[in-house]
Write a protein that holds these residues in place. Sequence first.
Motif, PDB file in Angstrom:
ATOM      1  N   GLU A 218      86.405   1.629  26.713  1.00 13.75           N
ATOM      2  CA  GLU A 218      86.646   0.702  27.712  1.00 13.75           C
ATOM      3  C   GLU A 218      85.691  -0.551  27.801  1.00 13.75           C
ATOM      4  O   GLU A 218      85.901  -1.628  27.939  1.00 13.75           O
ATOM      5  CB  GLU A 218      86.403   1.344  29.092  1.00 13.75           C
ATOM      6  CG  GLU A 218      87.521   2.021  29.474  1.00 13.75           C
ATOM      7  CD  GLU A 218      87.531   2.483  31.226  1.00 13.75           C
ATOM      8  OE1 GLU A 218      88.047   1.471  31.835  1.00 13.75           O
ATOM      9  OE2 GLU A 218      86.925   3.207  31.499  1.00 13.75           O
ATOM     10  N   ALA A 219      84.234  -0.312  27.158  1.00 14.65           N
ATOM     11  CA  ALA A 219      83.195  -1.397  27.063  1.00 14.65           C
ATOM     12  C   ALA A 219      83.696  -2.395  26.137  1.00 14.65           C
ATOM     13  O   ALA A 219      83.398  -3.492  26.076  1.00 14.65           O
ATOM     14  CB  ALA A 219      81.991  -0.602  26.820  1.00 14.65           C
ATOM     15  N   MET A 220      84.305  -1.900  25.180  1.00 16.46           N
ATOM     16  CA  MET A 220      84.520  -2.662  23.944  1.00 16.46           C
ATOM     17  C   MET A 220      85.792  -3.625  24.391  1.00 16.46           C
ATOM     18  O   MET A 220      86.080  -4.644  23.947  1.00 16.46           O
ATOM     19  CB  MET A 220      85.020  -1.832  22.758  1.00 16.46           C
ATOM     20  CG  MET A 220      83.944  -1.254  21.911  1.00 16.46           C
ATOM     21  SD  MET A 220      84.622  -0.223  20.507  1.00 16.46           S
ATOM     22  CE  MET A 220      84.796  -1.571  19.571  1.00 16.46           C
ATOM     23  N   ASP A 221      86.819  -3.035  25.236  1.00 16.92           N
ATOM     24  CA  ASP A 221      87.998  -3.695  25.557  1.00 16.92           C
ATOM     25  C   ASP A 221      87.685  -4.861  26.734  1.00 16.92           C
ATOM     26  O   ASP A 221      88.887  -5.411  27.041  1.00 16.92           O
ATOM     27  CB  ASP A 221      88.996  -2.479  25.914  1.00 16.92           C
ATOM     28  CG  ASP A 221      90.428  -2.993  26.295  1.00 16.92           C
ATOM     29  OD1 ASP A 221      90.752  -4.028  25.126  1.00 16.92           O
ATOM     30  OD2 ASP A 221      91.272  -2.539  26.824  1.00 16.92           O
ATOM     31  N   ARG A 222      86.484  -4.758  27.349  1.00 17.20           N
ATOM     32  CA  ARG A 222      86.167  -5.792  28.607  1.00 17.20           C
ATOM     33  C   ARG A 222      85.332  -6.785  28.212  1.00 17.20           C
ATOM     34  O   ARG A 222      84.083  -6.879  28.643  1.00 17.20           O
ATOM     35  CB  ARG A 222      86.011  -4.771  29.598  1.00 17.20           C
ATOM     36  CG  ARG A 222      86.589  -3.513  30.115  1.00 17.20           C
ATOM     37  CD  ARG A 222      88.332  -4.141  30.297  1.00 17.20           C
ATOM     38  NE  ARG A 222      89.012  -2.759  30.594  1.00 17.20           N
ATOM     39  CZ  ARG A 222      89.397  -2.419  31.940  1.00 17.20           C
ATOM     40  NH1 ARG A 222      88.885  -3.082  32.844  1.00 17.20           N
ATOM     41  NH2 ARG A 222      89.965  -1.165  31.903  1.00 17.20           N
ATOM     42  N   PRO A 223      85.553  -7.664  27.396  1.00 15.74           N
ATOM     43  CA  PRO A 223      84.756  -8.998  26.937  1.00 15.74           C
ATOM     44  C   PRO A 223      84.066  -9.731  28.148  1.00 15.74           C
ATOM     45  O   PRO A 223      83.162 -10.305  28.080  1.00 15.74           O
ATOM     46  CB  PRO A 223      85.339  -9.614  26.031  1.00 15.74           C
ATOM     47  CG  PRO A 223      86.880  -9.374  26.372  1.00 15.74           C
ATOM     48  CD  PRO A 223      87.126  -7.929  26.643  1.00 15.74           C
ATOM     49  N   ASP A 224      85.148  -9.842  29.353  1.00 10.05           N
ATOM     50  CA  ASP A 224      85.141 -10.687  30.424  1.00 10.05           C
ATOM     51  C   ASP A 224      83.963 -10.132  31.379  1.00 10.05           C
ATOM     52  O   ASP A 224      84.212  -9.029  31.894  1.00 10.05           O
ATOM     53  CB  ASP A 224      86.190 -11.125  31.007  1.00 10.05           C
ATOM     54  CG  ASP A 224      86.175 -12.086  32.005  1.00 10.05           C
ATOM     55  OD1 ASP A 224      84.909 -12.326  32.320  1.00 10.05           O
ATOM     56  OD2 ASP A 224      87.006 -12.440  33.067  1.00 10.05           O
ATOM     57  N   PRO A 225      82.698 -10.695  31.560  1.00  6.20           N
ATOM     58  CA  PRO A 225      81.811 -10.197  32.483  1.00  6.20           C
ATOM     59  C   PRO A 225      82.453 -10.243  33.888  1.00  6.20           C
ATOM     60  O   PRO A 225      81.734  -9.403  34.909  1.00  6.20           O
ATOM     61  CB  PRO A 225      80.582 -11.010  32.390  1.00  6.20           C
ATOM     62  CG  PRO A 225      81.234 -12.101  31.676  1.00  6.20           C
ATOM     63  CD  PRO A 225      82.185 -11.680  30.938  1.00  6.20           C
ATOM     64  N   ASP A 226      83.387 -10.762  34.221  1.00 10.73           N
ATOM     65  CA  ASP A 226      83.934 -10.674  35.511  1.00 10.73           C
ATOM     66  C   ASP A 226      84.955  -9.805  35.789  1.00 10.73           C
ATOM     67  O   ASP A 226      85.673  -9.748  36.714  1.00 10.73           O
ATOM     68  CB  ASP A 226      84.344 -12.121  35.975  1.00 10.73           C
ATOM     69  CG  ASP A 226      83.395 -13.222  35.925  1.00 10.73           C
ATOM     70  OD1 ASP A 226      82.328 -12.886  36.423  1.00 10.73           O
ATOM     71  OD2 ASP A 226      83.619 -14.333  35.669  1.00 10.73           O
ATOM     72  N   ASP A 227      85.303  -9.055  34.596  1.00 16.42           N
ATOM     73  CA  ASP A 227      86.253  -7.913  34.699  1.00 16.42           C
ATOM     74  C   ASP A 227      85.895  -6.886  35.902  1.00 16.42           C
ATOM     75  O   ASP A 227      84.624  -6.459  35.884  1.00 16.42           O
ATOM     76  CB  ASP A 227      86.404  -7.171  33.210  1.00 16.42           C
ATOM     77  CG  ASP A 227      87.621  -6.275  33.334  1.00 16.42           C
ATOM     78  OD1 ASP A 227      87.650  -5.118  33.796  1.00 16.42           O
ATOM     79  OD2 ASP A 227      88.652  -6.691  32.819  1.00 16.42           O
ATOM     80  N   ALA A 228      86.704  -6.383  36.442  1.00 13.90           N
ATOM     81  CA  ALA A 228      86.395  -5.350  37.480  1.00 13.90           C
ATOM     82  C   ALA A 228      85.647  -4.314  37.168  1.00 13.90           C
ATOM     83  O   ALA A 228      84.871  -3.426  37.797  1.00 13.90           O
ATOM     84  CB  ALA A 228      87.589  -5.012  38.405  1.00 13.90           C
ATOM     85  N   PHE A 229      86.069  -3.802  35.563  1.00  9.76           N
ATOM     86  CA  PHE A 229      85.348  -2.739  35.252  1.00  9.76           C
ATOM     87  C   PHE A 229      83.782  -2.794  35.390  1.00  9.76           C
ATOM     88  O   PHE A 229      83.171  -1.739  35.374  1.00  9.76           O
ATOM     89  CB  PHE A 229      85.777  -2.482  33.642  1.00  9.76           C
ATOM     90  CG  PHE A 229      84.918  -1.637  32.727  1.00  9.76           C
ATOM     91  CD1 PHE A 229      85.212  -0.309  33.118  1.00  9.76           C
ATOM     92  CD2 PHE A 229      83.963  -1.815  32.103  1.00  9.76           C
ATOM     93  CE1 PHE A 229      84.523   0.578  32.099  1.00  9.76           C
ATOM     94  CE2 PHE A 229      83.126  -1.229  31.284  1.00  9.76           C
ATOM     95  CZ  PHE A 229      83.658   0.348  31.388  1.00  9.76           C
ATOM     96  N   TRP A 230      82.971  -4.041  35.236  1.00 14.55           N
ATOM     97  CA  TRP A 230      81.846  -4.362  35.128  1.00 14.55           C
ATOM     98  C   TRP A 230      81.228  -4.315  36.441  1.00 14.55           C
ATOM     99  O   TRP A 230      79.885  -4.400  36.892  1.00 14.55           O
ATOM    100  CB  TRP A 230      81.272  -5.327  34.392  1.00 14.55           C
ATOM    101  CG  TRP A 230      81.714  -5.183  32.935  1.00 14.55           C
ATOM    102  CD1 TRP A 230      82.810  -5.948  32.067  1.00 14.55           C
ATOM    103  CD2 TRP A 230      81.427  -4.341  31.842  1.00 14.55           C
ATOM    104  NE1 TRP A 230      83.086  -5.776  30.956  1.00 14.55           N
ATOM    105  CE2 TRP A 230      81.905  -4.499  30.721  1.00 14.55           C
ATOM    106  CE3 TRP A 230      80.128  -3.579  31.690  1.00 14.55           C
ATOM    107  CZ2 TRP A 230      81.603  -3.957  29.358  1.00 14.55           C
ATOM    108  CZ3 TRP A 230      79.924  -2.936  30.741  1.00 14.55           C
ATOM    109  CH2 TRP A 230      80.385  -3.244  29.519  1.00 14.55           C
ATOM    110  N   ASP A 231      82.061  -4.327  37.649  1.00 11.07           N
ATOM    111  CA  ASP A 231      81.458  -4.427  38.938  1.00 11.07           C
ATOM    112  C   ASP A 231      80.237  -3.579  39.235  1.00 11.07           C
ATOM    113  O   ASP A 231      80.595  -2.255  39.189  1.00 11.07           O
ATOM    114  CB  ASP A 231      82.431  -4.411  39.943  1.00 11.07           C
ATOM    115  CG  ASP A 231      83.557  -5.448  40.000  1.00 11.07           C
ATOM    116  OD1 ASP A 231      83.283  -6.455  39.313  1.00 11.07           O
ATOM    117  OD2 ASP A 231      84.398  -5.449  40.857  1.00 11.07           O
TER     118      ASP A 231
END
Length: 555
Positions: free
Chosen positions: A219-232
Amino acid sequence: MRNTWRGLPPRRHAVGWEPGLPVPAADGSPLLTDHYFPRERGDFPTLLVRTPYGRGLPWSPLYGLLFAEQGFHVVVQSCRGTGGSGGAFHLWRNEPADGQAAVEWLRGQPWFDGRLATIGPSYLGYTQWALALDPPPELKAMVVQLGLHDPHGCYHAGGVPNLDTMLAGGTAMAFQHRGVLALVRAMLRLQRRLGAVTTARPLRGAHRDALGEIPWLEEAMDRPDPDDAFWDGADLAPSLDRVAVPTALVTGWHDLLADQSLEQYRRLRRAGCDVSLLAGPWTHASALGQGLPDVFADALAWLRAHLRDDPSGLRPTPVRVHVGGAQEWRDLADWPAEPPAATAWYAAPGGALTAYPPTDGQEPLASLRHDPGDPAPSVGGRLLSRTAGARDTRAAEAREDVLVFTGPPLQEAVEVIGPVTARMTVSTDTGHTDVFARLCDVAPDGRSVNVCDGIAPVRADPGRPAGVRVALGSTAHRFEPGHCIRWQVAAAAHPRYALNPGTGEPRLDATEFLPIRLTVHAASALLLPGAGAAGPATPSPGASAGPAVGGRGDG
């Protein structure tokens, strides 16, 4: 350990040990916890160490034994889902609540006297910042060593997937808590298959043959956008702006988290927090190896000052940095010591580097061809792997896909203390590339050693010049007389960073990779903080810049 590191202080107390205590997490899961304590009567303050890497080596000797010997209770706890603890591990989501639960458990222990500090490196630093989001009243001090507060920034440094950190860090988190043997086997397995893993097309899932499935890593590799909800909620920077807990920070100039440590210092200082900074010549791994006497002494002095009201061991200034090149320690009142005025060193024809700007900033100066089948290699620098740190980069510089611009031999020493930046104008035939920039110190014998570096993605119209800013991180380095300042430029540093396919497709999914022609234009400059203060040797206006030392450019 004292046979290896002779600078460690003598033991003050015999140590007792209570292993495997089940401490309830916020959701009730049992978090296995080891308690180290001085075998003497009396009140002793407590250190909390929360880790996803297991409670054995190296944490048991580095923190449990060494600090208990000095008169501290030390509580080493395995994070949720690691080291035998219940529940499932998540890269960042559980730490604030579980840290509070650990403190609540401490309050019920008869030996806890209300004086608490936290300590630890890397992700153990993240667990400290998580607790500092809502610091309990008992928390009197923190010692954050090579620690992160922003997981996204760690995995996607400069907007480019940091492949080395993802793979090496994922291996450590997935296997170290299972024991030394499991970790060594996993590291060897990854090393044997590293070439296949890092050149796979597509890159997505290629690590599974070596490491198996690691859901949080994927998941961390797949979410390059810092604004992705994964990183909230992952970035704990908001806590830095309001933390009032006295905090000692440790970093290394070749630590992959150095920029985060320096940001922590700046924000805490701005908020009025009592903060100190120790920056040594270390990588992420070597600070607790070769640097242990300095790092341990720094931590012990901070803890005694803030838990025992004994400031006698504190150094005279908040900041101590190691100055590379000069190989000396320096005490500073702040970092940087004063707002640095950056001196521009311009790329020039023939692979030269000069202090005088070009007359035509748009003129093509030099170009390289990047072949994704044979990319420019990563050599040293801020890696997790054993090849990190200061290295001789001449072999990489000899490649046709690496440009070098080199200044003349210095007549006087030049000190670079602060953040280094490359301000560049580039063009590319595909419209998509990366620009890797590196500052090097070239000795009179030709040895070229990396000082600091950085990478940035470029997206522009094909063939059209575009501006790009590459942050090379901060350093403290002295270029001695007779040495040269060198600037390397490439379109890759592999396998440290995932390759740019040159097509605009996501890096994890791309199957087609195009060769790239990257051109550097004459307006490009390397900005060195304070580098003009010592009077670098440069030609007078209108004179030839002279030959580059080992320089090359095919512009």
